[in-house]
Design a protein around this motif. Structure first.
Motif, PDB file in Angstrom:
ATOM      1  N   LEU A  34     -37.105   7.577  21.805  1.00 28.67           N
ATOM      2  CA  LEU A  34     -36.184   6.539  22.266  1.00 28.67           C
ATOM      3  C   LEU A  34     -34.798   6.761  21.680  1.00 28.67           C
ATOM      4  O   LEU A  34     -33.794   6.683  22.394  1.00 28.67           O
ATOM      5  N   SER A  35     -34.720   7.055  20.391  1.00 24.67           N
ATOM      6  CA  SER A  35     -33.406   7.253  19.764  1.00 24.67           C
ATOM      7  C   SER A  35     -32.676   8.445  20.382  1.00 24.67           C
ATOM      8  O   SER A  35     -31.459   8.395  20.581  1.00 24.67           O
ATOM      9  N   ASP A  36     -33.398   9.512  20.725  1.00 26.14           N
ATOM     10  CA  ASP A  36     -32.777  10.668  21.382  1.00 26.14           C
ATOM     11  C   ASP A  36     -32.248  10.292  22.766  1.00 26.14           C
ATOM     12  O   ASP A  36     -31.149  10.687  23.152  1.00 26.14           O
ATOM     13  N   MET A  37     -33.031   9.519  23.500  1.00 29.19           N
ATOM     14  CA  MET A  37     -32.608   9.110  24.844  1.00 29.19           C
ATOM     15  C   MET A  37     -31.399   8.182  24.785  1.00 29.19           C
ATOM     16  O   MET A  37     -30.462   8.318  25.581  1.00 29.19           O
ATOM     17  N   LEU A  38     -31.388   7.258  23.836  1.00 34.08           N
ATOM     18  CA  LEU A  38     -30.240   6.357  23.684  1.00 34.08           C
ATOM     19  C   LEU A  38     -28.990   7.149  23.311  1.00 34.08           C
ATOM     20  O   LEU A  38     -27.909   6.906  23.854  1.00 34.08           O
ATOM     21  N   SER A  39     -29.132   8.097  22.405  1.00 33.72           N
ATOM     22  CA  SER A  39     -27.996   8.926  22.001  1.00 33.72           C
ATOM     23  C   SER A  39     -27.467   9.760  23.164  1.00 33.72           C
ATOM     24  O   SER A  39     -26.255   9.939  23.317  1.00 33.72           O
ATOM     25  N   GLU A  57     -25.240  -7.904  21.979  1.00 33.15           N
ATOM     26  CA  GLU A  57     -25.481  -9.065  21.108  1.00 33.15           C
ATOM     27  C   GLU A  57     -26.706  -8.883  20.220  1.00 33.15           C
ATOM     28  O   GLU A  57     -27.550  -9.761  20.078  1.00 33.15           O
ATOM     29  N   ILE A  58     -26.763  -7.693  19.631  1.00 33.10           N
ATOM     30  CA  ILE A  58     -27.834  -7.335  18.695  1.00 33.10           C
ATOM     31  C   ILE A  58     -27.194  -7.197  17.317  1.00 33.10           C
ATOM     32  O   ILE A  58     -26.068  -6.713  17.198  1.00 33.10           O
ATOM     33  N   SER A  59     -27.903  -7.606  16.291  1.00 37.91           N
ATOM     34  CA  SER A  59     -27.358  -7.475  14.936  1.00 37.91           C
ATOM     35  C   SER A  59     -27.015  -6.013  14.681  1.00 37.91           C
ATOM     36  O   SER A  59     -27.721  -5.096  15.108  1.00 37.91           O
ATOM     37  N   GLU A  60     -25.906  -5.805  13.987  1.00 35.71           N
ATOM     38  CA  GLU A  60     -25.407  -4.453  13.748  1.00 35.71           C
ATOM     39  C   GLU A  60     -26.435  -3.580  13.026  1.00 35.71           C
ATOM     40  O   GLU A  60     -26.694  -2.441  13.428  1.00 35.71           O
ATOM     41  N   VAL A  61     -27.034  -4.102  11.972  1.00 39.11           N
ATOM     42  CA  VAL A  61     -28.018  -3.334  11.205  1.00 39.11           C
ATOM     43  C   VAL A  61     -29.216  -2.978  12.082  1.00 39.11           C
ATOM     44  O   VAL A  61     -29.648  -1.819  12.127  1.00 39.11           O
ATOM     45  N   TYR A  62     -29.735  -3.959  12.793  1.00 35.69           N
ATOM     46  CA  TYR A  62     -30.891  -3.733  13.673  1.00 35.69           C
ATOM     47  C   TYR A  62     -30.542  -2.711  14.755  1.00 35.69           C
ATOM     48  O   TYR A  62     -31.333  -1.804  15.059  1.00 35.69           O
ATOM     49  N   GLY A  63     -29.360  -2.829  15.339  1.00 31.85           N
ATOM     50  CA  GLY A  63     -28.926  -1.898  16.376  1.00 31.85           C
ATOM     51  C   GLY A  63     -28.867  -0.462  15.876  1.00 31.85           C
ATOM     52  O   GLY A  63     -29.353   0.458  16.535  1.00 31.85           O
ATOM     53  N   TYR A  64     -28.280  -0.277  14.697  1.00 35.75           N
ATOM     54  CA  TYR A  64     -28.204   1.077  14.138  1.00 35.75           C
ATOM     55  C   TYR A  64     -29.593   1.609  13.779  1.00 35.75           C
ATOM     56  O   TYR A  64     -29.853   2.814  13.892  1.00 35.75           O
ATOM     57  N   GLN A  65     -30.501   0.730  13.374  1.00 38.62           N
ATOM     58  CA  GLN A  65     -31.877   1.161  13.093  1.00 38.62           C
ATOM     59  C   GLN A  65     -32.567   1.623  14.378  1.00 38.62           C
ATOM     60  O   GLN A  65     -33.328   2.593  14.364  1.00 38.62           O
ATOM     61  N   ILE A  66     -32.292   0.953  15.476  1.00 39.21           N
ATOM     62  CA  ILE A  66     -32.858   1.362  16.771  1.00 39.21           C
ATOM     63  C   ILE A  66     -32.321   2.742  17.147  1.00 39.21           C
ATOM     64  O   ILE A  66     -33.083   3.641  17.512  1.00 39.21           O
TER      65      ILE A  66
END
Length: 94
Positions: A34-39, A57-66
């Motif tokens: 998923l992270s590769d596809m998002l990138s 509208e996702i928390s910054e920390v959570y978004g970067y973890q995703i």
């Protein structure tokens, strides 16, 4: 050749066991994380993670973890992210 998602789901329901289904359909399966596809979406659209995370509208920390692959988002959050990735204008054209 590609298979429509509905066709794959239909075949899954008709198959006696998952191993047989997987062996017959593995060439149609996504091999990227998923992270590769998002990138890849970010790069293709010329977007910044920070903008997409903020607009989704996702928390910054959570978004970067995703995006890093450290967390797997719940369905609702993933839909928000992908909606921003597919509808947001490229920063390249700005």
């Amino acid at each position: 050749m590609q298979k429509d998602t509905s066709k794959i789901v239909e075949e899954l329901g008709l198959c006696a066991d998952f191993k047989t289904f997987y062996d017959e359909n593995k060439s149609y399966m996504v091999n990227s994380s998923l992270s590769d596809m998002l990138s890849q979406f970010l790069e293709t659209k010329g977007l910044k993670k920070s903008e997409v995370i903020k607009d989704a509208e996702i928390s910054e920390v959570y978004g970067y973890q995703i995006f890093s692959g450290a967390r797997v988002p719940e369905r609702k959050k993933l839909i928000c992210l992908t909606k921003m990735l597919t509808t947001k204008k490229s920063t390249i054209s700005r």
